[in-house]
Design an enzyme around this catalytic site. Structure first.
Site, PDB file in Angstrom:
ATOM      1  N   LYS A 124       0.828  -1.212   0.000  1.00  0.00           N
ATOM      2  CA  LYS A 124       0.000   0.000   0.000  1.00  0.00           C
ATOM      3  C   LYS A 124       0.861   1.260   0.000  1.00  0.00           C
ATOM      4  O   LYS A 124       0.652   2.167  -0.795  1.00  0.00           O
ATOM      5  CB  LYS A 124      -0.943   0.013   1.229  1.00  0.00           C
ATOM      6  CG  LYS A 124      -1.842  -1.212   1.319  1.00  0.00           C
ATOM      7  CD  LYS A 124      -2.758  -1.151   2.519  1.00  0.00           C
ATOM      8  CE  LYS A 124      -2.049  -1.214   3.868  1.00  0.00           C
ATOM      9  NZ  LYS A 124      -1.382  -2.506   4.146  1.00  0.00           N
ATOM     10  N   ARG A 182      10.960  -0.495  11.425  1.00  0.00           N
ATOM     11  CA  ARG A 182       9.854  -0.303  12.355  1.00  0.00           C
ATOM     12  C   ARG A 182       9.911  -1.328  13.483  1.00  0.00           C
ATOM     13  O   ARG A 182      10.164  -2.500  13.238  1.00  0.00           O
ATOM     14  CB  ARG A 182       8.526  -0.444  11.601  1.00  0.00           C
ATOM     15  CG  ARG A 182       8.228   0.766  10.752  1.00  0.00           C
ATOM     16  CD  ARG A 182       7.073   0.547   9.810  1.00  0.00           C
ATOM     17  NE  ARG A 182       5.907  -0.105  10.422  1.00  0.00           N
ATOM     18  CZ  ARG A 182       4.754  -0.264   9.791  1.00  0.00           C
ATOM     19  NH1 ARG A 182       4.591   0.190   8.555  1.00  0.00           N
ATOM     20  NH2 ARG A 182       3.758  -0.873  10.396  1.00  0.00           N
ATOM     21  N   ARG A 214      -9.814   0.463   8.653  1.00  0.00           N
ATOM     22  CA  ARG A 214      -9.411  -0.893   9.024  1.00  0.00           C
ATOM     23  C   ARG A 214     -10.520  -1.638   9.743  1.00  0.00           C
ATOM     24  O   ARG A 214     -10.348  -2.814  10.079  1.00  0.00           O
ATOM     25  CB  ARG A 214      -8.199  -0.830   9.951  1.00  0.00           C
ATOM     26  CG  ARG A 214      -6.852  -1.043   9.255  1.00  0.00           C
ATOM     27  CD  ARG A 214      -5.811  -0.874  10.318  1.00  0.00           C
ATOM     28  NE  ARG A 214      -4.545  -1.507  10.098  1.00  0.00           N
ATOM     29  CZ  ARG A 214      -3.483  -0.902   9.564  1.00  0.00           C
ATOM     30  NH1 ARG A 214      -3.588   0.309   9.089  1.00  0.00           N
ATOM     31  NH2 ARG A 214      -2.326  -1.523   9.499  1.00  0.00           N
ATOM     32  N   ARG A 233      11.812  -5.102   5.344  1.00  0.00           N
ATOM     33  CA  ARG A 233      11.486  -3.691   5.030  1.00  0.00           C
ATOM     34  C   ARG A 233      12.312  -2.715   5.869  1.00  0.00           C
ATOM     35  O   ARG A 233      12.501  -2.902   7.063  1.00  0.00           O
ATOM     36  CB  ARG A 233       9.994  -3.490   5.313  1.00  0.00           C
ATOM     37  CG  ARG A 233       9.572  -2.040   5.365  1.00  0.00           C
ATOM     38  CD  ARG A 233       8.094  -1.900   5.226  1.00  0.00           C
ATOM     39  NE  ARG A 233       7.341  -2.336   6.396  1.00  0.00           N
ATOM     40  CZ  ARG A 233       6.009  -2.328   6.455  1.00  0.00           C
ATOM     41  NH1 ARG A 233       5.292  -1.944   5.405  1.00  0.00           N
ATOM     42  NH2 ARG A 233       5.409  -2.726   7.542  1.00  0.00           N
ATOM     43  N   ARG A 282      -0.717  -8.783  13.477  1.00  0.00           N
ATOM     44  CA  ARG A 282      -1.271  -7.796  12.529  1.00  0.00           C
ATOM     45  C   ARG A 282      -2.074  -8.485  11.426  1.00  0.00           C
ATOM     46  O   ARG A 282      -3.117  -7.994  11.013  1.00  0.00           O
ATOM     47  CB  ARG A 282      -0.126  -6.942  11.950  1.00  0.00           C
ATOM     48  CG  ARG A 282       0.420  -5.953  12.990  1.00  0.00           C
ATOM     49  CD  ARG A 282       1.843  -5.490  12.706  1.00  0.00           C
ATOM     50  NE  ARG A 282       1.982  -4.766  11.470  1.00  0.00           N
ATOM     51  CZ  ARG A 282       3.154  -4.574  10.856  1.00  0.00           C
ATOM     52  NH1 ARG A 282       4.279  -5.060  11.379  1.00  0.00           N
ATOM     53  NH2 ARG A 282       3.210  -3.891   9.746  1.00  0.00           N
TER      54      ARG A 282
HETATM   55  P1  ADP Z   1       2.267  -1.816   3.244  1.00  0.00           P
HETATM   56  O1  ADP Z   1       2.277  -0.302   3.149  1.00  0.00           O
HETATM   57  O2  ADP Z   1       1.049  -2.417   2.595  1.00  0.00           O
HETATM   58  O3  ADP Z   1       2.449  -2.325   4.656  1.00  0.00           O
HETATM   59  P2  ADP Z   1       4.842  -1.624   1.850  1.00  0.00           P
HETATM   60  O4  ADP Z   1       4.489  -0.792   0.646  1.00  0.00           O
HETATM   61  O5  ADP Z   1       5.597  -0.958   2.938  1.00  0.00           O
HETATM   62  O6  ADP Z   1       3.509  -2.360   2.407  1.00  0.00           O
HETATM   63  O7  ADP Z   1       5.656  -2.894   1.320  1.00  0.00           O
HETATM   64  C1  ADP Z   1       6.255  -3.824   2.233  1.00  0.00           C
HETATM   65  C2  ADP Z   1       7.644  -4.232   1.741  1.00  0.00           C
HETATM   66  O8  ADP Z   1       7.542  -4.985   0.537  1.00  0.00           O
HETATM   67  C3  ADP Z   1       8.546  -3.034   1.409  1.00  0.00           C
HETATM   68  O9  ADP Z   1       9.861  -3.335   1.857  1.00  0.00           O
HETATM   69  C4  ADP Z   1       8.493  -2.909  -0.105  1.00  0.00           C
HETATM   70  O10 ADP Z   1       9.707  -2.417  -0.640  1.00  0.00           O
HETATM   71  C5  ADP Z   1       8.222  -4.345  -0.562  1.00  0.00           C
HETATM   72  N1  ADP Z   1       7.308  -4.402  -1.704  1.00  0.00           N
HETATM   73  C6  ADP Z   1       6.216  -3.610  -1.945  1.00  0.00           C
HETATM   74  N2  ADP Z   1       5.594  -3.967  -3.089  1.00  0.00           N
HETATM   75  C7  ADP Z   1       6.294  -5.037  -3.583  1.00  0.00           C
HETATM   76  C8  ADP Z   1       6.168  -5.880  -4.751  1.00  0.00           C
HETATM   77  N3  ADP Z   1       5.162  -5.688  -5.625  1.00  0.00           N
HETATM   78  N4  ADP Z   1       7.059  -6.863  -4.903  1.00  0.00           N
HETATM   79  C9  ADP Z   1       8.071  -7.061  -4.011  1.00  0.00           C
HETATM   80  N5  ADP Z   1       8.273  -6.314  -2.906  1.00  0.00           N
HETATM   81  C10 ADP Z   1       7.389  -5.301  -2.689  1.00  0.00           C
HETATM   82  P1  AMP Z   2       0.592   0.459   9.233  1.00  0.00           P
HETATM   83  O1  AMP Z   2       1.660   1.498   9.082  1.00  0.00           O
HETATM   84  O2  AMP Z   2      -0.616   0.745   8.366  1.00  0.00           O
HETATM   85  O3  AMP Z   2       1.113  -0.950   9.052  1.00  0.00           O
HETATM   86  O4  AMP Z   2       0.073   0.570  10.734  1.00  0.00           O
HETATM   87  C1  AMP Z   2       0.917   0.319  11.837  1.00  0.00           C
HETATM   88  C2  AMP Z   2       0.077   0.164  13.108  1.00  0.00           C
HETATM   89  O5  AMP Z   2      -0.605   1.406  13.399  1.00  0.00           O
HETATM   90  C3  AMP Z   2      -1.018  -0.888  13.056  1.00  0.00           C
HETATM   91  O6  AMP Z   2      -0.557  -2.182  13.363  1.00  0.00           O
HETATM   92  C4  AMP Z   2      -2.004  -0.354  14.118  1.00  0.00           C
HETATM   93  O7  AMP Z   2      -1.541  -0.622  15.438  1.00  0.00           O
HETATM   94  C5  AMP Z   2      -1.916   1.156  13.909  1.00  0.00           C
HETATM   95  N1  AMP Z   2      -2.898   1.639  12.895  1.00  0.00           N
HETATM   96  C6  AMP Z   2      -2.604   2.210  11.688  1.00  0.00           C
HETATM   97  N2  AMP Z   2      -3.731   2.542  11.036  1.00  0.00           N
HETATM   98  C7  AMP Z   2      -4.761   2.170  11.842  1.00  0.00           C
HETATM   99  C8  AMP Z   2      -6.183   2.224  11.720  1.00  0.00           C
HETATM  100  N3  AMP Z   2      -6.775   2.729  10.623  1.00  0.00           N
HETATM  101  N4  AMP Z   2      -6.936   1.749  12.754  1.00  0.00           N
HETATM  102  C9  AMP Z   2      -6.352   1.244  13.866  1.00  0.00           C
HETATM  103  N5  AMP Z   2      -5.033   1.136  14.023  1.00  0.00           N
HETATM  104  C10 AMP Z   2      -4.227   1.599  13.039  1.00  0.00           C
END
Ligand code: ADP
Ligand code: AMP
Length: 217
Positions: A14, A161, A88, A127, A172
């Site tokens: 995302k 993170r 969410r 990541r 999660r």
């Molecule tokens: P989200 O925001 O949904 O938690 P991220 O965009 O941070 O996910 O992506 C998680 C990890 O996977 C990051 O390290 C990113 O570089 C990698 N990643 C994202 N999209 C892809 C893809 N299509 N293929 C391989 N790795 C990806």
């Molecule tokens: P994310 O960066 O989206 O992976 O979110 C990291 C953490 O923040 C999650 O595991 C939750 O603890 C909290 N969080 C982020 N967005 C939300 C949401 N919309 N509702 C509740 N908790 C959230």
């Protein structure tokens, strides 16, 4: 002025896709995860409340995240918005409808990134991001071109993170299945839901999303 939601479990891509849309289409990314991490770093009352919940991988309260989104929507007046990590829960989805309606906005698409759970754990454990500009990287899938140096800003400081560890990732994922997946029918019933194959390479996922936003898919 388009308003879209990117939906998918942690690690689905995302944030990666939101950053591309932000750069290519001038839309604004509203990530509740980023907002909460900023609140934790700044030690605000919301941050103090959210910190331990986030470290466990559980969800922060609907009231807190909905209020954060409302504030940011006001700041994004005039621009299209990408909701990343929000809503969410069904309660948050209903709150979003109200927040949008109050601002004469509506949702154009809800895009679900479909991914395989075991691959997600790998994506999340690898990541990291630039400590200065926030650019996202991955140990195997997207390392910096020069090891140890950010492609975008040249910084040599990176961070991971605290919730990107295997135990928290499992929690999660479970939260996603129990509380977030149930909102998919809410949007499917309104004809807003589109699915993309999230396991494809980053550029292919981006192309699938572009086709949807350009009305070609
Ligand atoms: P989200 O925001 O949904 O938690 P991220 O965009 O941070 O996910 O992506 C998680 C990890 O996977 C990051 O390290 C990113 O570089 C990698 N990643 C994202 N999209 C892809 C893809 N299509 N293929 C391989 N790795 C990806
Ligand atoms: P994310 O960066 O989206 O992976 O979110 C990291 C953490 O923040 C999650 O595991 C939750 O603890 C909290 N969080 C982020 N967005 C939300 C949401 N919309 N509702 C509740 N908790 C959230």
């Amino acid at each position: 002025m388009m308003n879209i939601i990117l939906l998918g479990p942690p690690g689905a891509g995302k944030g990666t896709q939101a950053a591309l849309l932000q750069a290519n289409r001038g839309m604004i990314q509203l990530s509740t995860g980023d907002m909460l991490r900023a609140a934790v770093a700044a030690g605000t009352p919301i941050g103090l409340k959210a910190k331990s919940v986030m470290e466990k991988g559980e969800l922060v309260s609907d009231t807190i995240v909905s209020a954060l989104i409302g504030e940011r929507l006001d700041e994004a007046a005039g621009a299209g918005v990408i909701f990343d990590g929000f809503p969410r829960t069904l309660h948050q989805a209903e709150a979003l409808d109200i927040l949008l309606g109050q601002r004469d906005r509506h949702l154009d698409y809800v895009i679900e990134l479909e991914v395989d759970e075991e691959a997600l754990v790998k994506r999340i454990i690898g990541r990291f991001s630039c400590a200065k500009c926030g650019a996202n990287y991955h140990d195997s899938f997207h390392p910096p071109r020069v090891p140890g140096v950010c492609d975008i800003c040249g910084s040599t400081e990176f961070r991971r993170r605290p919730d990107d560890n295997e135990a928290t990732v499992r929690t999660r994922m479970a939260e996603y299945r129990a509380k977030t997946e149930p909102i998919l029918p809410f949007y499917a019933d309104r004809g807003l839901l589109r699915r993309v194959a999230g396991m494809a390479p980053v550029e292919d996922v981006a192309a699938q999303i572009d086709a949807i936003l350009d009305g070609k898919s």
